[in-house]
Design an enzyme around this catalytic site. Structure first.
Site, PDB file in Angstrom:
ATOM      1  N   SER A 199      36.050  40.699  44.810  1.00  0.00           N
ATOM      2  CA  SER A 199      34.699  41.184  44.515  1.00  0.00           C
ATOM      3  C   SER A 199      34.023  40.261  43.507  1.00  0.00           C
ATOM      4  O   SER A 199      34.679  39.599  42.704  1.00  0.00           O
ATOM      5  CB  SER A 199      34.748  42.603  43.952  1.00  0.00           C
ATOM      6  OG  SER A 199      34.956  42.594  42.546  1.00  0.00           O
ATOM      7  N   ASP A 200      32.702  40.206  43.559  1.00  0.00           N
ATOM      8  CA  ASP A 200      31.963  39.554  42.491  1.00  0.00           C
ATOM      9  C   ASP A 200      32.091  40.412  41.241  1.00  0.00           C
ATOM     10  O   ASP A 200      32.619  41.529  41.275  1.00  0.00           O
ATOM     11  CB  ASP A 200      30.494  39.373  42.904  1.00  0.00           C
ATOM     12  CG  ASP A 200      29.860  38.147  42.280  1.00  0.00           C
ATOM     13  OD1 ASP A 200      30.305  37.740  41.179  1.00  0.00           O
ATOM     14  OD2 ASP A 200      28.925  37.594  42.867  1.00  0.00           O
ATOM     15  N   THR A 201      31.607  39.903  40.125  1.00  0.00           N
ATOM     16  CA  THR A 201      31.819  40.596  38.852  1.00  0.00           C
ATOM     17  C   THR A 201      30.907  41.811  38.717  1.00  0.00           C
ATOM     18  O   THR A 201      29.693  41.668  38.591  1.00  0.00           O
ATOM     19  CB  THR A 201      31.576  39.641  37.676  1.00  0.00           C
ATOM     20  OG1 THR A 201      32.485  38.554  37.771  1.00  0.00           O
ATOM     21  CG2 THR A 201      31.768  40.353  36.337  1.00  0.00           C
TER      22      THR A 201
END
Length: 688
Positions: free
Chosen positions: A383-385
């Site tokens: 996942s992105d942050t």
């Protein structure tokens, strides 16, 4: 079997031969140890990582990564598995990433043992409904939370990074099952004016190459592969074994503030670039000298409504008015075919497709059905942050545990954003999700570590790192890339290259968005490198040369207001520039971090004192001067189309490349670029 005394063995050498080896093929690998004993069996040595005095399958480097991973999985507690599924920022002592500076002391290779709990979004600075632990104290992260995936943001010397990385691996080796850490970073090898947490580290001690757009503009896939291989060597030398890079997104929406990190607007070419990037960093297979690549942002983030970015609520929608969703997938298909280790979904939600309008990390039809099943990706989905706590677009009404459930079922394996596994652990313990999803994720993550050889030797040679990183041979290849990245767009009356003894007033004009005007940065000293003469004022010059570096509002200062690309809206004093160009024949170079609209200073087909136009994409003054004086004949080609006017920008379709926008759109075309007759590329010396 016998236990032999503790040894600190030699380090794995980073050779091109090593990168091609994904298995040890029965040959004794070099083992790096600091606290565990070595076991000997059949004349071979193994690390007793769990200190039980016997050789477990996961410690046996003769076995496949899959077999070792499955064995280790059976030995991990649920708490260890869940901690293993988080990747968070880690900090060195005195490193204040994500926080207000508390110390004026220099960053050192010791650990930052302070937890960083934020009550606001780390990117947007907006209040959060629930505080989030952005970073945990290093020892606590490893021994209490069982974290083994980290993101390093600090920008320090090669030796400091290597020393810190070794200390981190020593800590991991001493804890529990002895599982090593993997440390990721954003790009560290490019000249950029927009370095920020989450996008690029900016200027570092590593070899300095053109920006990503500049690499694309070279149209030299061999040199792109060489760039990635050189960067791999530098990263691995200091203990960075995972890249949060590169962007396979397409620059189809010219207003998007992340275009500087792309390879341009063409899907097929971006796919070729991604292939060379993956092979250069990873090799044909992931091995002991590889740096694992995380390709982002699936399924492409370059078509945000109005050019807005989904770090913000007002930019959450990705739109496809041109029906080009499938076009976005082409570079990802290339990265998958090349073997990219991980893929990162973006925060966006698809607004006008067959897919549910929920952020991609939650979108099972996009992540599981499309990425996993249709495209055949078997690696890690990272996942992105912050899609759980900060940017849960389309899932705002779900609880934190419900968000974890949706994303796990969609296919996320590794979560970026928090260092605290409590909510994910609670989700699993509640019975909301099948524990098989956890095991599947951990298995994929373990296999990456085994393939990278981290279980055999996660340590680096600190002296060698200092010698290797940013060395002169590497920088010489980067210097060639700088010159090849520059594009000559207009050359009226063959004004370029400048003739010997020409008197030149050369000014680099750059003002940060929202900043006060600064004194002109003009060049007056030649040092004998060029056949021209620099003068101190425009009035003394035969030719004026201006290097414009437009600067938009930074990504994380976005407020949702409309985005414009005209120079006057992006920190350029147009009246001042026009006053200069009215004085003498002028050469204008423009640093294109976006496809800027330059009609306020340059009209297509209009009579003008601007005799030459060049495009740069994050480069050096010396590279530009080598081109304009003819020491290097320009060969670069535009990685995107530049719009003719602001009106053209506002009418274009977000998902359509500029070369398909139709008549009346382009000032400079995709792949446009001139050269000099009889010019030379004399800096193309033999490879080191």
């Amino acid at each position: 079997m016998r236990v032999i005394p503790l040894l600190l063995t030699a380090f794995v050498s980073l050779t091109n031969q090593a990168i091609s080896q994904s298995k040890f093929a029965g040959k004794q690998p070099v083992l790096g140890v600091r606290s565990v004993q070595l076991l000997e069996q059949d004349g071979l040595k193994f690390k007793d990582l769990n200190r039980n005095g016997q050789l477990d399958k996961y410690e046996d480097w003769r076995l496949s990564a899959q077999e070792r991973s499955r064995d280790l999985l059976t030995k991990m507690s649920l708490e260890q598995k869940v901690g293993f599924m988080l990747i968070s920022t880690t900090r060195m002592k005195n490193d204040q990433s994500f926080g207000a500076a508390q110390s004026k002391e220099p960053i050192t290779s010791d650990f930052n043992e302070e937890d960083l709990v934020a009550s606001q979004n780390m990117f947007t600075r907006k209040p959060l409904p629930t505080p989030i632990m952005n970073a945990a104290g290093t020892t606590k992260a490893v021994t209490h939370y069982h974290l083994r995936h980290f993101i390093l943001r600090a920008n320090v010397s090669a030796r400091t990074t290597a020393e810190w990385a070794n200390k981190l691996q020593m800590l991991c080796e001493s804890d529990g099952l002895g599982i090593p850490a993997i440390v990721a970073s954003n790009p560290r090898n490019h000249i950029t004016g927009a370095a920020a947490i989450g996008t690029s580290v900016g200027k570092t001690v590593f070899s300095a190459w053109p920006g990503e757009l500049g690499l694309s503009a070279m149209r030299d896939l061999t040199l792109v592969r060489e760039f990635a291989d050189i960067a791999r060597q530098e990263w691995a030398a200091v203990g960075l074994r995972k890249g949060y890079m590169y962007m396979a997104d397409l620059a189809t929406e010219p207003r998007w503030q992340r275009i500087e990190g792309t390879f341009g607007e063409d899907a097929q070419w971006t796919g070729q670039m991604m292939t060379e990037i993956v092979y250069g960093f990873q090799g044909k297979t992931l091995g002991p000298a590889s740096v694992a690549v995380t390709t982002k942002h699936f399924p492409g983030g370059g078509a945000g409504l109005g050019g807005q970015d989904p770090h913000f609520e007002w930019g959450k929608k990705e739109v496809f008015p041109g029906g080009k969703f499938a076009n976005n997938l082409i570079p990802f298909k290339a990265a998958i075919k090349a073997g990219t280790s991980a893929i990162m979904p973006y925060y966006s939600l698809p607004a006008d497709t067959k897919y549910e309008p929920i952020a991609y990390a939650y979108n099972r039809a996009v992540i599981h059905d499309l990425l996993r099943t249709e495209l055949g990706f078997t690696g890690i989905i990272n996942s992105d942050t912050g899609p759980i706590e900060m940017m849960p677009w389309g899932a705002e009404n779900l609880s934190i545990q419900e968000r974890y459930k949706r994303t796990l079922e969609a296919g996320v394996n590794l979560y970026s954003g928090t260092a605290d596994p409590a909510n994910l652990l609670a989700t699993v313990k509640s019975g909301m999700v099948d524990v098989k999803l956890i095991d599947d994720s951990v298995l994929r993550l373990l296999m990456e570590k085994f393939n990278l050889g981290l279980f055999e030797n996660p340590y680096v040679d600190e002296d060698a790192a200092e010698r290797l990183v940013g060395n002169a041979q590497f920088q010489a290849r980067a210097d060639l890339a700088h010159r090849k990245s520059i594009v000559l767009l207009r050359n009226e009356a063959q004004t370029l290259p400048l003739k010997p003894k020409t008197k030149v007033y050369f000014e680099a004009y750059a003002v940060k968005a929202g900043g006060a005007a600064t004194a002109a940065n003009s060049y007056t000293i030649n040092d004998g490198k060029y056949p021209i003469t620099f003068v101190a004022t425009p009035d003394e010059a035969d030719v004026i040369m201006i290097w414009l570096k437009p600067s938009a509002k930074s990504l994380f200062a976005s407020d949702g207001s409309p985005i414009y690309l005209s120079l006057s809206k992006n920190s350029i004093d147009v009246a001042y520039i026009n006053s200069l160009t009215a004085k003498k024949p002028t050469i204008v170079a423009i640093n294109y971090s976006n496809p800027w609209v330059i009609d306020e200073i340059y009209q297509k087909d209009a009579s003008s004192r601007i005799k030459g136009v060049l495009a740069t994409f994050g480069t050096t003054p010396d590279a530009l001067l080598d081109v304009v004086t003819g020491k290097f004949s320009p060969t670069g080609k535009m990685p995107f189309t530049t719009p003719l006017s602001e009106a053209a920008v506002q009418k274009q379709k977000e998902d359509v490349p500029g070369y398909e926008e139709g008549a009346g759109y382009a000032l400079f075309n995709y792949k446009e670029g001139l050269t000099y007759k009889g010019g030379t590329t004399s800096l193309s010396a033999s490879k080191p």
